[in-house]
Design a protein around this motif. Structure first.
Motif, PDB file in Angstrom:
ATOM      1  N   GLU A 145       0.859  -1.192   0.048  1.00 22.98           N
ATOM      2  CA  GLU A 145       0.085  -0.045  -0.012  1.00 22.98           C
ATOM      3  C   GLU A 145       0.811   1.175   0.028  1.00 22.98           C
ATOM      4  N   ALA A 146       2.008   1.185   0.725  1.00 25.91           N
ATOM      5  CA  ALA A 146       2.942   2.524   0.587  1.00 25.91           C
ATOM      6  C   ALA A 146       3.385   2.468  -0.528  1.00 25.91           C
ATOM      7  N   LEU A 147       3.698   1.482  -1.330  1.00 27.71           N
ATOM      8  CA  LEU A 147       4.496   1.581  -2.624  1.00 27.71           C
ATOM      9  C   LEU A 147       3.273   2.253  -3.520  1.00 27.71           C
ATOM     10  N   TYR A 148       2.170   1.706  -3.365  1.00 29.28           N
ATOM     11  CA  TYR A 148       1.145   2.260  -4.127  1.00 29.28           C
ATOM     12  C   TYR A 148       0.875   3.781  -4.162  1.00 29.28           C
ATOM     13  N   LEU A 149       0.838   4.159  -2.768  1.00 29.32           N
ATOM     14  CA  LEU A 149       0.563   5.618  -2.534  1.00 29.32           C
ATOM     15  C   LEU A 149       1.771   6.463  -2.857  1.00 29.32           C
TER      16      LEU A 149
END
Length: 201
Positions: A145-149
């Protein structure tokens, strides 16, 4: 900050403050500008498309209803993504999907990275990209999720930390660990961050 990014932030600042002053056109423009991003992110947190749409509508309804009390200095995209995430977390709690949920940590990140094969020029690299897709999707949910954001939604580490309700160092660690895991496996000629940023949304 690039000239384009400065203009984008300035545009959002103007639209946000116009909205606060009751300008319906600015409200509509912000809705249209970020609706697709919010849908994509919402769908990564909830498998029910209609509920995601309802949550987004509710977020914007609250923004309009309580516009007089909104803060002035807001990074609009980060604020909207965070609001949608919190709304979906409350939805899960209300529907007893997660009992006694008090934070957004209960949400499972459902987004699947799918890097474009069109970016690769040979069969060997194509196979590696398929492997990279699997590596990305096998990461722990918070790292993914952090990479996506960061790379799909363009949020800063500070904004990711606030959205995920963690401190700056924790958000930075999530990104670092995710990238470290991927770099251990990626031997292709195409820069890793370009591939991560080019997933199909």
């Amino acid at each position: 900050m690039s000239h384009i990014l400065k203009n984008k932030v300035l545009d959002d600042f103007i639209l946000w403050n116009n909205l606060k002053n009751g300008d319906e056109r600015s409200f509509s423009l912000l809705f249209e500008k970020y609706y697709r991003d919010l849908i994509n992110y919402g769908n990564s947190l909830c498998p029910f498309a209609e509920k995601v749409q309802d949550c987004i509508q509710d977020v914007f309804a609250d923004i309009w209803l309580y516009r007089d009390s909104l803060q002035d200095n807001v990074i609009v995209k980060a604020y909207l993504l965070s609001s949608v995430r919190k709304r979906i977390a409350r939805l899960h709690e209300r529907d007893y999907v997660f009992k006694k949920a008090t934070t957004t940590d209960v949400l499972e990140f459902l987004f699947d990275f799918s890097i474009e094969n069109a970016l690769v020029e040979d069969e060997v690299t194509a196979e590696r990209v398929l492997h990279l897709n699997k590596l990305l999707n096998d990461l722990p949910g918070r790292q993914k999720e952090a990479l996506y954001l960061r790379y799909h939604q363009g949020l800063s580490v500070d904004q990711i930390a606030e959205l995920l309700d963690v401190n700056y160092q924790s958000a930075n660690n999530l990104l670092h660990r995710g990238l470290l895991s991927l770099r251990k496996e990626w031997k292709g000629s195409i820069p890793l961050l370009i591939l991560i940023s080019a997933g199909v949304l």
